[in-house]
Scaffold this motif. Structure first.
Motif, mmCIF file in Angstrom:
data_model
loop_
_atom_site.group_PDB
_atom_site.id
_atom_site.type_symbol
_atom_site.label_atom_id
_atom_site.label_comp_id
_atom_site.label_asym_id
_atom_site.label_seq_id
_atom_site.Cartn_x
_atom_site.Cartn_y
_atom_site.Cartn_z
ATOM 1 N N LYS A 17 49.436 12.741 64.359
ATOM 2 C CA LYS A 17 50.406 13.329 63.437
ATOM 3 C C LYS A 17 51.587 12.383 63.249
ATOM 4 O O LYS A 17 52.131 12.244 62.141
ATOM 5 C CB LYS A 17 50.893 14.665 63.990
ATOM 6 C CG LYS A 17 51.850 15.418 63.084
ATOM 7 C CD LYS A 17 51.123 16.164 61.987
ATOM 8 C CE LYS A 17 50.422 17.388 62.519
ATOM 9 N NZ LYS A 17 49.852 18.235 61.432
ATOM 10 N N SER A 18 51.956 11.693 64.312
ATOM 11 C CA SER A 18 53.109 10.786 64.269
ATOM 12 C C SER A 18 52.867 9.558 63.404
ATOM 13 O O SER A 18 53.811 8.851 63.034
ATOM 14 C CB SER A 18 53.459 10.336 65.691
ATOM 15 O OG SER A 18 52.349 9.693 66.308
ATOM 16 N N GLU A 38 49.612 16.044 68.796
ATOM 17 C CA GLU A 38 49.296 16.637 67.499
ATOM 18 C C GLU A 38 48.457 15.666 66.672
ATOM 19 O O GLU A 38 48.747 14.470 66.611
ATOM 20 C CB GLU A 38 50.573 16.984 66.749
ATOM 21 C CG GLU A 38 51.380 18.104 67.397
ATOM 22 C CD GLU A 38 52.569 18.506 66.550
ATOM 23 O OE1 GLU A 38 52.581 19.642 66.039
ATOM 24 O OE2 GLU A 38 53.475 17.663 66.384
ATOM 25 N N ASN A 96 46.246 14.923 62.878
ATOM 26 C CA ASN A 96 45.827 15.249 61.519
ATOM 27 C C ASN A 96 44.305 15.226 61.531
ATOM 28 O O ASN A 96 43.700 14.266 62.020
ATOM 29 C CB ASN A 96 46.352 14.212 60.515
ATOM 30 C CG ASN A 96 47.860 14.265 60.381
ATOM 31 O OD1 ASN A 96 48.441 15.331 60.267
ATOM 32 N ND2 ASN A 96 48.497 13.089 60.411
ATOM 33 N N ARG A 144 45.021 18.727 72.380
ATOM 34 C CA ARG A 144 45.830 19.942 72.377
ATOM 35 C C ARG A 144 46.417 20.215 73.757
ATOM 36 O O ARG A 144 47.587 20.570 73.877
ATOM 37 C CB ARG A 144 44.972 21.119 71.904
ATOM 38 C CG ARG A 144 45.744 22.405 71.719
ATOM 39 C CD ARG A 144 44.999 23.383 70.832
ATOM 40 N NE ARG A 144 43.684 23.723 71.358
ATOM 41 C CZ ARG A 144 42.535 23.387 70.780
ATOM 42 N NH1 ARG A 144 42.535 22.690 69.650
ATOM 43 N NH2 ARG A 144 41.382 23.740 71.296
#
Length: 237
Positions: free
Chosen positions: A16-17, A99, A101, A94
């Motif tokens: 996600k980052s 996180e 995508n 998780r």
């Protein structure tokens, strides 16, 4: 000769980052590859389907299995995306608070995965043994579908091979996520459908993905030559 799962549980992921929030953003980015036969063509098509050019850069970290996912976590500047099984690496991420995508392969008719394979000439010579093995395996998967927590505890207790160290928390959560993917609607395990394989072979042919060593597209084998259900019991429910 048998499908371990009936539904598609793998996906392409980025951190996600990273800010890479869609497949088309993988153009020019580094994809950590397992060096699978159709892996990069599938990645390229996934990008094109999202409006990109399909120009992800294949890199081979020299790792296998979970090691490739770890390269994504440990070297995010060197590796931007990879292919994972969500009920395993997804669970690990998780539980670590990482996180992701997630780019699913829903638009790509990817047949069945993972599967059990064998050489037809060998299998025919040990037909009775193969049928017995698959019948026992079916019972195991049916038990796992109905009792994920108990089956996870069995796996952790038994899988003590060198280099393998399983976490109860990861295996149990993975088993719960996989429970609905193990069996067909009638409770059978392992069976495959011609229409599903035909969709995959047609997709491969339409996109010119099966090629010879020179890169020239070749005819894709008929779907019916790729699998058989003859070693499986008609219904194990």
């Amino acid at each position: 000769v048998a499908a371990l799962l009936q539904t598609q549980t793998s996906a392409i992921v980025t951190l996600k980052s990273s800010g890479i929030a869609s497949p088309k953003q993988l153009d020019g980015k580094k994809y950590a590859s397992y060096e699978g036969r159709f892996e990069m063509p599938i990645i390229q098509q996934l990008i094109r389907d999202d409006g990109g050019e399909g120009k992800a850069i294949e890199v081979t970290p020299g790792e296998h299995g979970l090691g490739i996912f770890n390269t994504l976590l440990n070297k995010p500047d060197e590796y931007h995306a990879t292919w994972v099984f969500m009920p395993w690496e997804g669970v690990i991420a998780r539980q670590k608070g990482v996180e992701l995508n997630v780019f699913t392969l829903d638009a790509i008719p990817y047949g069945y995965t993972p599967i059990l394979v064998g050489r037809e000439d060998v299998l025919n010579g040990i037909k009775t043994a193969i049928e017995a093995f698959l019948a026992a395996t079916a019972k195991g998967y049916q038990f796992a579908a109905q009792h994920p927590q108990e089956s996870a505890a069995i796996v952790v207790d038994v899988a003590k091979h060198k280099g393998i160290e399983l976490s109860n928390a990861i295996v149990e959560e993975s088993a719960k996520e996989l429970g609905g993917a193990f069996l067909t609607a009638d409770g059978s395990w392992g069976t495959m459908e011609t229409t599903r394989w035909e969709a995959f072979t047609t997709w491969l042919s339409t996109n010119g993905i099966v090629t010879d060593r020179a890169g020239k597209a070749v005819e894709v084998p008929a779907a019916t030559t790729l699998f058989t259900n003859k070693y499986l019991q008609p219904s194990s429910s």
